[in-house]
Design an enzyme around this catalytic site. Structure first.
Site, PDB file in Angstrom:
ATOM      1  N   GLY A 193       0.803  -1.213   0.000  1.00 27.29           N
ATOM      2  CA  GLY A 193       0.000   0.000   0.000  1.00 27.29           C
ATOM      3  C   GLY A 193       0.834   1.259   0.000  1.00 27.29           C
ATOM      4  CG  HIS A 219      -4.287  12.767   2.583  1.00 27.10           C
ATOM      5  ND1 HIS A 219      -4.701  12.915   1.287  1.00 27.10           N
ATOM      6  CD2 HIS A 219      -4.549  11.474   2.914  1.00 27.10           C
ATOM      7  CE1 HIS A 219      -5.190  11.766   0.849  1.00 27.10           C
ATOM      8  NE2 HIS A 219      -5.120  10.878   1.821  1.00 27.10           N
ATOM      9  CE  LYS A 255      -1.188  10.688   0.879  1.00 24.14           C
ATOM     10  NZ  LYS A 255      -0.564   9.380   1.138  1.00 24.14           N
TER      11      LYS A 255
END
Length: 226
Positions: free
Chosen positions: A76, A132, A136
């Site tokens: 991921g 976000h 990030k």
């Protein structure tokens, strides 16, 4: 008997979330993991699955570990280069490899709706917007780029993605269709990181029974719909 899962990126927020979910799972068990702050590439037993939520900087170590252990991989990690994604596909010739920019099943369904709505480009202009947390690193997010790709299957009438980094937001993605008289918004908001961890675990349960190959959400959802 439970199956052992080894986690790459263990010390990160997502790695810890995966660990917590695995410790409560009835099929999988948490075996251990690796991160820059907790290096561990020699588990006592070969795991049944690797789940990766690390960083592109650790990609080479990840691939070497998976190839050595000959174990399926659910990856991921976002922000991968073209060469790194090519390497994942090559790795898929030896072991089952699954990659997705977002492990949420809701985001996958959002992409299907995006592709459909984008086909009405005689009436609308489109853009993606995402928000976000401030930690990030990739901007726009990998999920935003995936939504863009879904839209481009139906239209080229797509404006530049708008990306925000604010507070501790887990992830908000919207696809907008705008005309002179109206606006349509398809929106997905993650309530917690457990959403992505559980998605990776659920995919992993499917992946361990697959032959070598490079898989994505389309492949996984075909089995759900059948």
């Amino acid at each position: 008997m439970s199956k052992n899962v080894f986690v790459f990126g263990l010390s990160g927020r997502m790695g810890q979330e995966v660990k917590n979910r695995l410790e409560k799972d009835k099929i999988f068990s948490f075996q251990g993991g690796h991160s820059r702050s907790q290096p561990n590439l020699e588990p006592k037993e070969s795991p049944h699955l690797v789940i990766d939520f690390s960083l592109p900087e650790g990609f080479t170590e990840l691939c070497q570990f998976v190839e050595k252990q000959k174990v399926p991989l659910v990856c991921g990690t976002t922000g991968l280069s073209k060469d790194q994604k090519k390497k994942l596909k090559e790795l898929g010739q030896k072991v089952p490899v699954f990659w997705a920019s977002n492990m949420s099943f809701g985001v996958y369904l959002m992409c299907q709706l995006t592709e459909w709505l984008a086909s009405y480009d005689k009436f609308y202009e489109y853009h993606v917007e995402e928000t976000h947390h401030v930690h990030k690193k990739d901007k726009p997010s990998g999920t935003a780029l995936t939504i863009e790709d879904s839209a481009r299957k139906s239209t080229q009438n797509l404006k530049q993605t708008i990306a925000h980094r604010e507070g501790e937001i887990f992830g908000i993605h919207s696809f907008f269709a705008n005309s002179r008289d109206e606006v349509i918004e398809i929106k997905h908001e993650a309530k917690n990181r457990g959403l992505f961890a559980q998605g990776a675990i659920d995919v992993g349960k499917w992946l361990v029974s697959q032959p070598p190959g490079y898989y994505g959400m389309d492949d996984f959802f075909k089995t759900i719909r059948s």
